[in-house]
Design a protein around this motif. Structure first.
Motif, PDB file in Angstrom:
ATOM      1  N   ARG A   1      31.150  30.572  33.161  1.00 14.91           N
ATOM      2  CA  ARG A   1      32.003  31.708  33.571  1.00 14.91           C
ATOM      3  C   ARG A   1      33.457  31.307  33.789  1.00 14.91           C
ATOM      4  O   ARG A   1      34.376  31.991  33.332  1.00 14.91           O
ATOM      5  CB  ARG A   1      31.412  32.328  34.840  1.00 14.91           C
ATOM      6  N   LEU A   2      33.698  30.205  34.501  1.00 14.18           N
ATOM      7  CA  LEU A   2      35.075  29.770  34.749  1.00 14.18           C
ATOM      8  C   LEU A   2      35.786  29.470  33.436  1.00 14.18           C
ATOM      9  O   LEU A   2      36.894  29.949  33.199  1.00 14.18           O
ATOM     10  CB  LEU A   2      35.085  28.539  35.662  1.00 14.18           C
TER      11      LEU A   2
ATOM     12  N   GLU B   1      35.053  30.503  30.403  1.00 16.62           N
ATOM     13  CA  GLU B   1      35.220  31.744  29.631  1.00 16.62           C
ATOM     14  C   GLU B   1      36.446  32.505  30.107  1.00 16.62           C
ATOM     15  O   GLU B   1      37.245  32.985  29.298  1.00 16.62           O
ATOM     16  CB  GLU B   1      33.991  32.638  29.785  1.00 16.62           C
ATOM     17  N   ARG B   2      36.599  32.612  31.417  1.00 17.48           N
ATOM     18  CA  ARG B   2      37.744  33.363  31.963  1.00 17.48           C
ATOM     19  C   ARG B   2      39.064  32.655  31.681  1.00 17.48           C
ATOM     20  O   ARG B   2      40.073  33.302  31.410  1.00 17.48           O
ATOM     21  CB  ARG B   2      37.562  33.598  33.456  1.00 17.48           C
TER      22      ARG B   2
ATOM     23  N   GLU C   1      40.333  33.328  28.277  1.00 14.88           N
ATOM     24  CA  GLU C   1      40.876  34.677  28.113  1.00 14.88           C
ATOM     25  C   GLU C   1      42.390  34.715  28.301  1.00 14.88           C
ATOM     26  O   GLU C   1      43.045  35.677  27.914  1.00 14.88           O
ATOM     27  CB  GLU C   1      40.216  35.641  29.100  1.00 14.88           C
TER      28      GLU C   1
ATOM     29  N   ARG D   1      48.418  32.749  36.327  1.00 12.85           N
ATOM     30  CA  ARG D   1      47.142  33.338  35.880  1.00 12.85           C
ATOM     31  C   ARG D   1      46.016  32.299  35.935  1.00 12.85           C
ATOM     32  O   ARG D   1      44.901  32.620  36.351  1.00 12.85           O
ATOM     33  CB  ARG D   1      47.316  33.891  34.462  1.00 12.85           C
TER      34      ARG D   1
ATOM     35  N   VAL E   1      42.612  32.651  38.256  1.00 13.94           N
ATOM     36  CA  VAL E   1      41.245  32.571  37.741  1.00 13.94           C
ATOM     37  C   VAL E   1      40.464  31.487  38.478  1.00 13.94           C
ATOM     38  O   VAL E   1      39.316  31.715  38.901  1.00 13.94           O
ATOM     39  CB  VAL E   1      41.239  32.317  36.216  1.00 13.94           C
TER      40      VAL E   1
ATOM     41  N   SER F   1      39.661  32.743  41.958  1.00 17.90           N
ATOM     42  CA  SER F   1      38.674  33.842  42.000  1.00 17.90           C
ATOM     43  C   SER F   1      37.278  33.346  41.669  1.00 17.90           C
ATOM     44  O   SER F   1      36.289  33.890  42.177  1.00 17.90           O
ATOM     45  CB  SER F   1      39.085  34.972  41.062  1.00 17.90           C
ATOM     46  N   GLU F   2      37.162  32.312  40.850  1.00 17.37           N
ATOM     47  CA  GLU F   2      35.847  31.795  40.477  1.00 17.37           C
ATOM     48  C   GLU F   2      35.332  30.722  41.418  1.00 17.37           C
ATOM     49  O   GLU F   2      34.124  30.603  41.622  1.00 17.37           O
ATOM     50  CB  GLU F   2      35.890  31.236  39.048  1.00 17.37           C
TER      51      GLU F   2
END
Length: 90
Positions: free
Chosen positions: A43-44, A46-47, A50, A80, A84, A87-88
């Motif tokens: 998840r980290l 992947e974000r 982005e 950014r 991320v 937030s993760e």
């Protein structure tokens, strides 16, 4: 638990920067990703992929090295990337 702090450190490669975490948060083993497809399921990562300009990631227990595309600009990316990570992991 206190909010995580993320510091930035340059590397000899001007297209790579280390995002230092103030505590272990990534876990074992270290992980390297050279494109978004290889990061699928993390998840980290992947974000982070982005974010425009992210080319590769190296993640180890207490830091993440982000390599950017040659034509990307760090000032456009740093906030950014930190957002991320916090937030993760924070």
């Amino acid at each position: 638990m206190a909010i995580m702090n993320v510091d930035i450190q340059g590397t000899p490669n001007p297209n790579a920067a280390k995002f230092l975490l103030d505590r272990p948060a990534i876990g074992e083993p270290s992980r390297s990703y050279f494109d978004a497809a290889s990061a699928r399921g993390d998840r980290l990562a992947e974000r982070l992929f982005e974010i425009d300009g992210v080319r590769a990631l190296f993640m180890v227990e207490d830091f993440i090295t982000v390599t950017k595309e040659e034509d990307a600009a760090w000032p456009d990316m740093v906030d950014r990337i930190q957002e991320v990570i916090l937030s993760e992991l924070g």
